[in-house]
Design an enzyme around this catalytic site. Structure first.
Site, PDB file in Angstrom:
ATOM      1  N   ASP B  11       0.873  -1.176   0.000  1.00 50.69           N
ATOM      2  CA  ASP B  11       0.000   0.000   0.000  1.00 50.69           C
ATOM      3  C   ASP B  11       0.910   1.225   0.000  1.00 50.69           C
ATOM      4  O   ASP B  11       1.471   1.589   1.031  1.00 50.69           O
ATOM      5  CB  ASP B  11      -0.886  -0.008   1.257  1.00 50.69           C
ATOM      6  CG  ASP B  11      -1.752   1.235   1.348  1.00 50.69           C
ATOM      7  OD1 ASP B  11      -2.318   1.642   0.318  1.00 50.69           O
ATOM      8  OD2 ASP B  11      -1.858   1.806   2.454  1.00 50.69           O
ATOM      9  N   GLU B  70      -1.407  -1.394  -4.939  1.00 48.25           N
ATOM     10  CA  GLU B  70      -2.599  -0.593  -5.212  1.00 48.25           C
ATOM     11  C   GLU B  70      -2.242   0.521  -6.186  1.00 48.25           C
ATOM     12  O   GLU B  70      -1.230   1.196  -6.018  1.00 48.25           O
ATOM     13  CB  GLU B  70      -3.102  -0.003  -3.876  1.00 48.25           C
ATOM     14  CG  GLU B  70      -4.542   0.422  -3.928  1.00 48.25           C
ATOM     15  CD  GLU B  70      -5.086   0.827  -2.557  1.00 48.25           C
ATOM     16  OE1 GLU B  70      -5.020   0.020  -1.614  1.00 48.25           O
ATOM     17  OE2 GLU B  70      -5.592   1.957  -2.447  1.00 48.25           O
ATOM     18  N   ASP B 142      -2.640   0.623   7.242  1.00 49.14           N
ATOM     19  CA  ASP B 142      -1.754   0.513   6.075  1.00 49.14           C
ATOM     20  C   ASP B 142      -1.392  -0.945   5.785  1.00 49.14           C
ATOM     21  O   ASP B 142      -1.329  -1.364   4.627  1.00 49.14           O
ATOM     22  CB  ASP B 142      -0.467   1.324   6.301  1.00 49.14           C
ATOM     23  CG  ASP B 142      -0.796   2.774   6.555  1.00 49.14           C
ATOM     24  OD1 ASP B 142      -1.244   3.436   5.616  1.00 49.14           O
ATOM     25  OD2 ASP B 142      -0.636   3.216   7.710  1.00 49.14           O
TER      26      ASP B 142
END
Lengths: 173, 173
Positions: B11, B70, B142
């Site tokens: 992430d 992502e 996270d």
């Protein structure tokens, strides 16, 4: 003896990354190499890989002590800024596995150092880079911008040395 | 024999980069590790160096076959997009010196795979990640997002395998 200092200038871009290598010995700047890496093929990750691998190879081949890279103008378009940020970071990250110092200059600082005005045109930069490095022909725009970033480092270093030799306080870079 | 496939989820962020490692064996997902790397100290180049070096170390330590990351939402603010682009690229570049496949998923695809709706909240993701991986406590946001990216890869791979086994045309990733 005055030591030779090798500087790699980088002009980052998401489609073309310009590079230029200059050796500084005292006040003398000698052209070593310049060129551009195209990263227009494949997925976005593939394109980052091309930039990363190519800049890694350039750093490994020319072994610069310093990498001077243009900081990017914050574009109004967030999409372009995101792409350019990725590309520029790939070029910077390629230097992390080598023992080099990375310095960043704004386009204005580079233009000021090379042409004498922060509002210089691309053509003026090409012309001055050609003249300062005694090149036979005009360098391509991306290579010229990269060489200009390297010249900016040499210029600021000379200024610092002169200021230091007169016991002026030296501005931290 | 069903082979184990190790996936590292990332992430990306300019201040915190979350990571999560999952082993997939057939339909079974086993938690291996997760955490976050803070990159808030030093110059901007220093912060990119922290992300690059830390993710390199994570990839070297856990040896994933796949990295799922992502893709970022294009922020309206070009300045933030530029920073985030740099940070995300540093994480991606850190995988280039290893033999891994990098796959990208939009936040919506990840939420859809983990919670079943593209409009899931952060809390719903944390809850589902905890439940799917049988964790004792809630993972930090996270780390949860990074684990969710890895789960998304496992989910899509299972779908592809099932479609393939029924002779459906397989959508290229």
């Amino acid at each position: 003896m005055i030591e030779r200092l090798r500087v790699l200038g980088i002009d980052p871009g998401s489609r073309i990354t310009g590079f230029g290598v200059i050796d500084f010995t005292g006040d003398v700047a000698a052209f070593v190499a310049s060129g551009a890496v195209a990263s227009t093929e494949g997925s976005f990750a593939d394109r980052l890989r091309i930039i990363f691998k190519s800049v890694s190879q350039i750093v490994a081949e020319y072994q610069p002590a310093v990498v001077a890279i243009e900081s990017v103008f914050v574009n109004r378009n967030a999409g372009s800024a995101l792409k350019l940020g990725h590309a520029r970071s790939a070029a910077i990250c390629a230097t992390f596995t080598h023992d080099v110092t990375v310095v960043e200059y704004s386009p204005r600082e580079i233009k000021q150092a090379v042409v004498g005005t922060g509002a210089a045109t691309k053509e003026q930069i090409q012309h001055m880079v050609k003249s300062m490095l005694k090149l036979d022909g005009d360098p391509a725009p991306d290579a010229a911008d990269a060489l200009a970033a390297a010249i900016c480092y040499g210029h600021q270093r000379r200024l610092r040395e002169r200021l230091a030799s007169r016991d002026f306080p030296v501005r931290r870079q």
